[in-house]
Design an enzyme around this catalytic site. Structure first.
Site: not given
Ligand code: LER
Ligand code: MN
Length: 264
Positions: A145, A239
């Site tokens: 990520e 998120e």
């Protein structure tokens, strides 16, 4: 493309209630935090069996830091990552989200021999080789990520992470595209998605203010279009914060907003 949410955002007290609430709000996947997950796999398997909401991915939750100066910290992180990859495989998930390092470098600058970043990149490549084997064995993937400049110094764009995937050349080292970080770091979100196309295996969604999609100014339509154009069929997982006092209503409204943005 399937909408998902991190577990913490789902309304309800028990896992069963959370799964039911997510399904009712229009979501098809749930993303779990890695910490403590080993003790929950039976519960997750039971609750998700024949449920419209399926396990999507594991978000980090490993101890230590893979790029720490202290070998014990690195080994702890790597061992945890391999264990979490096994769980991701058992639960049939897209993979385990891994941020190699938060904040500044933890290893010393050894220039003119090698800068801290050169050392970190060399180390990360070595680790990715090991993780690729573990992920292959487990039947899942490492999802590297990229964050943004305020959270890391290392992987900040999809291309930074895609470069590692290219060097490793394994279908088990992939990337996650997080719309919040991309809105800070990428010159063009659709171009970044198209360029990193073959490596994207998971997506995080938040608006420009890191609240539910629809509550800021991020252009989701062009991002979703790019994902559609590259043939992305995986999960896009919330998120973000939900400022709505009625949590369920916030999730429903955001799902409706995202579905609208996905329309041609
Ligand atoms: C951190 O900002 C983030 O986006 C998380 O997905 C990292 O695990
Ligand atoms: Mn993220």
């Amino acid at each position: 493309m399937k909408l998902a949410s991190q577990e913490g955002l789902a309304a309800g007290n028990t896992l069963q209630e959370k799964l039911d609430a997510l399904a009712e709000a229009g979501y098809e996947g749930i993303e779990f935090w890695g910490g403590g997950l080993a003790e929950r796999t039976d519960e997750i398997r039971r609750a998700c069996k024949d449920h419209p909401v399926q396990p999507a991915a594991i978000c980090a939750g490993f101890q230590g830091c893979p790029l720490d100066a202290d070998k014990r910290e690195r080994d702890k992180a790597s061992a945890d990552i391999c264990r979490l990859l096994e769980l991701a495989g058992e639960l049939n998930m897209a993979g385990l989200i891994v941020v190699p390092v938060f904040g500044s470098p933890r290893i010393p600058d050894l220039s003119p021999l090698a800068s801290a970043v050169q050392l970190e990149m060399d180390l990360l490549l070595k680790l990715c080789e090991d993780w690729a084997h573990a992920a292959e064995k487990a039947g899942t993937a490492v999802l590297l990520e990229p964050l943004n400049r305020y959270e890391t110094h290392l992987l900040k764009t999809l291309q930074d992470a895609a470069g590692i995937c290219e060097k490793i050349g394994s279908p088990h080292i992939k990337i996650i595209a997080d719309f919040f970080h991309m809105s800070i770091e990428e010159a063009s979100m659709p171009h970044a998605i198209e360029k990193a196309a073959k490596h994207i295996a998971h997506v995080h969604l938040a608006d420009s203010n890191r609240l539910l999609p629809g509550l800021g100014h991020t252009d989701f339509k062009s991002g979703f279009n790019a994902l559609k154009n590259i043939g992305y069929t995986g999960y896009m997982s919330l998120e973000c914060g939900n400022p709505n006092t009625d949590k369920m209503q916030g999730l429903k409204t955001s799902a409706q907003f995202m579905k609208q943005q996905m329309m041609p």
